[in-house]
Design an enzyme around this catalytic site. Structure first.
Site, PDB file in Angstrom:
ATOM      1  N   CYS A   1       0.889  -1.167   0.000  1.00 46.46           N
ATOM      2  CA  CYS A   1       0.000   0.000   0.000  1.00 46.46           C
ATOM      3  C   CYS A   1       0.916   1.204   0.000  1.00 46.46           C
ATOM      4  O   CYS A   1       1.536   1.513   1.014  1.00 46.46           O
ATOM      5  CB  CYS A   1      -0.896   0.004   1.231  1.00 46.46           C
ATOM      6  SG  CYS A   1      -1.794   1.564   1.422  1.00 46.46           S
TER       7      CYS A   1
ATOM      8  N   CYS B   1      -0.616   4.385   2.253  1.00 45.68           N
ATOM      9  CA  CYS B   1      -0.668   4.299   3.721  1.00 45.68           C
ATOM     10  C   CYS B   1      -0.167   2.920   4.127  1.00 45.68           C
ATOM     11  O   CYS B   1       1.031   2.673   3.969  1.00 45.68           O
ATOM     12  CB  CYS B   1      -2.057   4.635   4.282  1.00 45.68           C
ATOM     13  SG  CYS B   1      -3.478   3.907   3.461  1.00 45.68           S
ATOM     14  N   SER B   2      -1.030   2.047   4.622  1.00 45.34           N
ATOM     15  CA  SER B   2      -0.526   0.735   5.053  1.00 45.34           C
ATOM     16  C   SER B   2      -1.650  -0.296   5.034  1.00 45.34           C
ATOM     17  O   SER B   2      -1.723  -1.148   5.907  1.00 45.34           O
ATOM     18  CB  SER B   2       0.051   0.842   6.462  1.00 45.34           C
ATOM     19  OG  SER B   2      -0.880   1.472   7.310  1.00 45.34           O
ATOM     20  N   CYS B   3      -2.522  -0.230   4.024  1.00 46.43           N
ATOM     21  CA  CYS B   3      -3.665  -1.133   3.930  1.00 46.43           C
ATOM     22  C   CYS B   3      -3.194  -2.588   3.892  1.00 46.43           C
ATOM     23  O   CYS B   3      -2.230  -2.917   3.185  1.00 46.43           O
ATOM     24  CB  CYS B   3      -4.485  -0.808   2.686  1.00 46.43           C
ATOM     25  SG  CYS B   3      -5.184   0.852   2.753  1.00 46.43           S
TER      26      CYS B   3
END
Lengths: 224, 249
Positions: free
Chosen positions: B152, B155-157
């Protein structure tokens, strides 16, 4: 146009460290995550507003803060913006009194059920999808929010203006460009679009390599 | 579920499109971030450190979190026991063991594999592997010709109900920046070298769709029970920065 969070393709970061393996490297990391989830459960904002709050930290803060420091900073900003906590309370580090919204607080007994429920972003819409699997499309350029100047978008800069192929139609999903700004869900068809690595970077580590992104219909137009 | 945020009832909000209320302090508005620079309540220039409310908290991150928790608990907005419960769930109940079991089931049963690749969510719901950050899931299969890898960049999905909270490296700038442009270099940093001719498919999780890699089943595991197969399925193999373990390693 871009902000620092939009870092796909950026040069100069050095090697990834697979030994940086922990979920919470420090005790406060878990606390920061839990606090963010619990405060989110109050319903004063949605996930897109929350992401946007992290993205619009100043570049200096975004660069200097570690991952969960960004979460906590954005959470504090949102709590003040939405009137749940005052600046004076942040300054004093103590509550001035009980909140009117306290009855919305997530209770320990409800946590497991709330997490298991989640918050799906899929929606049913009347309009049929404009694109079909196999169709060639081109992304908006520059990557920007067309509803709100300098607003939130999920089209990364590295994929702006690039041509690719629709490989999956995911159905309609809430549009972050609208939802992050309290402008409603504005659901649109969402597509997985595959790009040749060479199209994105001008060169590829290997000719067969690709990158696939999930992109909303309004980010796309037919290639030709 | 009502979509009107409750705070609208607590505090009047200016109508959309109207000018910002000059009496109201806007630390740095998201949508109205017009590059006017930070302004103070008095209208004069404000030192950078105070252009966001978060700067009012103590600088040390551990103390910041503590201070914010103290305020929120004091206001009745957060139940400290709920925080303990959230931490416990993702530390002890939800983690890569969920995804590993799903992969092992798919290896063992072609029917399961077909369901996972066509419409995984109903199956995952039956197993109880559904919830926050896993409401929409696509499973992508590694084959002799294709290696899949998930990132991602924005962000950090990450698929929480299947893999738990992402590890530090997944959230790192280096991974987010480089997985899309130089996936093979990143794979080498994880000790993975792909056979010549195998294509890399990177998936950048830019929406709420979460991706799980179905790794290739190691040779020599014919007839193994699901529990034994699951032990070969590493977290990294389901993100695509690793391969499933070979038997006996």
């Amino acid at each position: 146009m871009s902000r620092l969070h939009d870092m796909g393709g950026r040069i100069g970061d050095g090697a990834v460290n697979p030994a940086d393996n922990a979920i919470y490297a420090r005790d406060w990391h878990g606390r920061a995550l839990a606090l963010t989830l619990a405060a989110g459960a109050l319903g004063a904002w949605n996930i897109d507003i929350s992401r946007h709050a992290r993205e619009r930290l100043s570049p200096r803060d975004y660069m200097n803060f570690s991952y969960y420091e960004k979460w906590i900073a954005a959470l504090a900003d949102l709590l003040v913006e939405r009137g749940l906590v005052s600046e004076e309370e942040l300054r004093r580090g103590a509550a001035a009194g009980a909140s009117e919204a306290a009855d919305r607080a997530l209770r320990a007994d409800d946590v497991a059920a709330a997490l298991a429920r989640g918050g799906p972003s899929g929606r049913s819409i009347e309009a049929p999808p404009r694109f079909a699997v196999g169709e060639r499309v081109r992304t908006r350029r520059p990557a920007r929010n067309i509803l709100v100047d300098q607003g939130h978008t999920r089209l990364p800069s590295y994929a702006a203006g690039c041509a690719g192929e629709v490989v999956i139609c995911h159905g309609a999903h809430v549009l972050p460009d609208s939802h992050a700004h309290d402008l409603g869900e504005a659901p649109e068809p969402l597509y997985a679009v595959r790009f040749a690595a060479r199209e994105l970077w001008g060169r590829a580590e290997h000719p067969g390599d690709t990158v696939t992104l999930d992109l909303w219909e309004s980010y796309l137009e037919p290639e030709a | 579920m009502p979509r009107t945020p409750f705070f609208l009832a607590l505090r009047p909000l200016r109508p959309l499109g109207s000018a910002p209320d000059p009496e109201v302090f806007h630390p740095k508005r998201g949508s109205g971030d017009l590059d006017l620079g930070p302004v103070s309540r008095q209208g004069g220039p404000m030192p950078h450190d105070h252009d966001h409310p978060h700067a009012l908290l103590p600088p040390d991150p551990a103390l910041r979190v503590k201070a914010l928790e103290t305020i929120l608990v004091g206001k009745g907005l957060v139940d400290p026991a709920a925080l303990d419960e959230i931490i416990d769930i993702y530390q002890n109940r939800i983690g890569p063991q969920n995804g590993a079991r799903v992969v092992a089931m798919a290896w063992s049963d072609p029917g399961v594999k077909a369901r996972l690749l066509s419409d995984p969510v109903p199956f995952l719901q039956e197993l109880g592997y559904y919830g926050r950050q896993g409401e929409h899931v696509t499973v992508v299969e590694n084959t002799a010709a294709v290696h899949n890898m998930i990132v991602c960049t924005l962000c950090s999905c990450y698929p929480w109900p299947l893999l738990g909270i992402p590890p530090g490296w997944y959230k790192s700038d280096a991974y987010r920046a480089r997985a899309v442009r130089a996936p093979r270099a990143v794979l080498a940093e994880f000790g993975v070298r792909l056979p010549e001719g195998k294509a890399v498919r990177v998936w950048d999780s830019t929406a709420e769709m979460r991706y799980l890699v179905l790794p290739e089943r190691p040779a020599g595991t014919e007839g193994w029970p699901v529990e034994a197969l699951a032990r070969l399925v590493t977290r990294d193999s389901m993100v695509g920065t690793g391969l499933a373990r070979e038997p006996g390693t």
